[in-house]
Design an enzyme around this catalytic site. Sequence first.
Site, mmCIF file in Angstrom:
data_model
loop_
_atom_site.group_PDB
_atom_site.id
_atom_site.type_symbol
_atom_site.label_atom_id
_atom_site.label_comp_id
_atom_site.label_asym_id
_atom_site.label_seq_id
_atom_site.Cartn_x
_atom_site.Cartn_y
_atom_site.Cartn_z
ATOM 1 N N ALA A 179 1.131 -5.151 8.436
ATOM 2 C CA ALA A 179 1.867 -6.321 8.928
ATOM 3 C C ALA A 179 1.381 -7.614 8.290
ATOM 4 C CB ALA A 179 1.736 -6.409 10.450
ATOM 5 N N CYS A 180 0.581 -7.481 7.242
ATOM 6 C CA CYS A 180 0.019 -8.668 6.590
ATOM 7 C C CYS A 180 0.650 -8.877 5.220
ATOM 8 C CB CYS A 180 -1.497 -8.518 6.447
ATOM 9 S SG CYS A 180 -2.312 -10.029 5.904
ATOM 10 N N ILE A 181 1.017 -10.108 4.927
ATOM 11 C CA ILE A 181 1.626 -10.414 3.625
ATOM 12 C C ILE A 181 0.826 -11.489 2.892
ATOM 13 C CG2 ILE A 181 3.969 -9.679 4.218
ATOM 14 C CD1 ILE A 181 4.625 -12.582 4.913
ATOM 15 N N THR A 182 -0.476 -11.539 3.198
ATOM 16 C CA THR A 182 -1.343 -12.530 2.555
ATOM 17 C C THR A 182 -1.263 -12.449 1.038
ATOM 18 O OG1 THR A 182 -2.874 -12.557 4.428
ATOM 19 C CG2 THR A 182 -3.729 -13.312 2.307
#
Length: 330
Positions: A179-182
């Site tokens: 769920a991370c798009i860093t």
Amino acid sequence: MNNYFSMEAFDYDDIQLVPNKAIVNSRKECVTSVKFGNRTFKIPVVPANMESVIDEKLAVWLAQNGYYYVMHRFQPEKRADFIKMMHEKGLFASISVGIKDDEYDFIDELVEKDLIPEYTTIDVAHGHSVYVIDMIKYIKEKMPDTFLTAGNVATPEAVRELENAGADATKVGVGPGKACITKLKTGFGTGGWQLAALRMCSKVARKPLIADGGIRHNGDIAKSVRFGASMVMIGSMLAGHEESPGNVIKIDGKTYKQYWGSASEVQKGAYRNVEGKQMLVPYRGSIANTLEEMKEDLQSSISYAGGRDLESIKRVDYVIVKNTIMNGDY
């Protein structure tokens, strides 16, 4: 450039562990327990301290059943009462804190009320920071008996600095989570090379490491242990359960639950500095069954490693089989 970064980058799908001669008659003989802080837990797995993964009710269940947990920090006003509630139940308290000024006041409040959590996690997206180091020193001065984890970091230098500041454990992983798009929003992170980052950090670590993010299969837990993790933090695979927070949604006869990143628009309440996303994960039933399956698969891993406990996994050989299709997000 640091010599560590001349090492080949790889991730979970690029690695296969090499079996050793088995010495157990059944995988049931294999012990998956791990000591973390002053307590021993059933498996080296902890649900991510995300609002869509853990809440108070699940924290109680995990503590009662021999699992480690870290409560999220997104309802800060409830944390003191949470510690009190856990202690009244005879359970250990494990909380998250940030690094803003009011968090120092919160630490003072806990000391004043004698509400010292057994475990504290400094939860910051970019943990290699002078502000994190300052908070580590403050917490260890005010609450020396709390087992303090700090993160998240991606480099050996960061691990050394946080350990030297007083951290009892360090959390490794910047943006590899589902769920991370860093990495997409900033260009930075360990997405696609999380396992290599863990390996590099383990070369210098003198204290436990938590591998945080990028776990897609139960076998990835064993791979994390092989490359230096004492504990493995898992988000999406431990979301979507009956006990998990989040709304139940039905689409075309299939049941899902909401799952979102800690830096998502859902979490922040506004579309600013967003480095997470919201998604639906399949409804998975009871979390007890998932955790038991993780334990059984880890027992099998230990058997393949030719041992009886987790230490045996740390000594196995491995091969790098580059998988360009499944590397990173899929």
